[in-house]
Design a protein around this motif. Structure first.
Motif, PDB file in Angstrom:
ATOM      1  N   PHE A  51      15.435   0.936  16.413  1.00 14.81           N
ATOM      2  CA  PHE A  51      14.085   0.426  16.653  1.00 14.81           C
ATOM      3  C   PHE A  51      13.634  -0.390  15.454  1.00 14.81           C
ATOM      4  O   PHE A  51      14.027  -0.124  14.319  1.00 14.81           O
ATOM      5  N   GLU A  77      21.650  -0.895  19.910  1.00 13.55           N
ATOM      6  CA  GLU A  77      22.287   0.425  19.957  1.00 13.55           C
ATOM      7  C   GLU A  77      23.590   0.375  19.183  1.00 13.55           C
ATOM      8  O   GLU A  77      24.106  -0.703  18.880  1.00 13.55           O
ATOM      9  N   GLU A 111      20.098   4.655  19.123  1.00 21.31           N
ATOM     10  CA  GLU A 111      19.190   3.586  19.502  1.00 21.31           C
ATOM     11  C   GLU A 111      18.475   3.141  18.235  1.00 21.31           C
ATOM     12  O   GLU A 111      18.019   3.969  17.453  1.00 21.31           O
ATOM     13  N   ARG A 168      12.767  -1.187  20.723  1.00 27.39           N
ATOM     14  CA  ARG A 168      14.217  -1.014  20.682  1.00 27.39           C
ATOM     15  C   ARG A 168      14.868  -2.384  20.544  1.00 27.39           C
ATOM     16  O   ARG A 168      14.597  -3.285  21.324  1.00 27.39           O
TER      17      ARG A 168
END
Length: 75
Positions: free
Chosen positions: A17, A31, A15, A28
């Motif tokens: 950020f 991914e 993930e 977020r």
């Protein structure tokens, strides 16, 4: 940007950020699949400085790791 991929059976992906230079909380923004070591932020605004961090996502009880140290990047 690039990071060192975690090669562990329990890791299913990452993930990503991002926070802005104004000191906002990280949110977020994307991914990446297991084994990946790069992410392209297509929503970043030109000339803006951002700070990125990554966490490894696991399967089952593994959960998600703590976020990595931040790295700054400007588009």
């Amino acid at each position: 940007r690039e990071w060192g991929a975690v090669l562990d059976e329990g890791v299913t992906g990452y993930e990503i950020f991002r926070r802005s230079e104004t000191g906002s909380a990280p949110m977020r923004v994307g991914e990446a699949p297991m084994g990946a070591d790069t992410f392209t932020d297509k929503t970043a605004q030109a000339g803006q400085l951002y700070f990125y961090s990554v966490s490894a996502r696991g399967s089952g009880r593994a959960g998600t790791s703590a976020r990595s140290a931040e790295v700054g990047a400007r588009r």
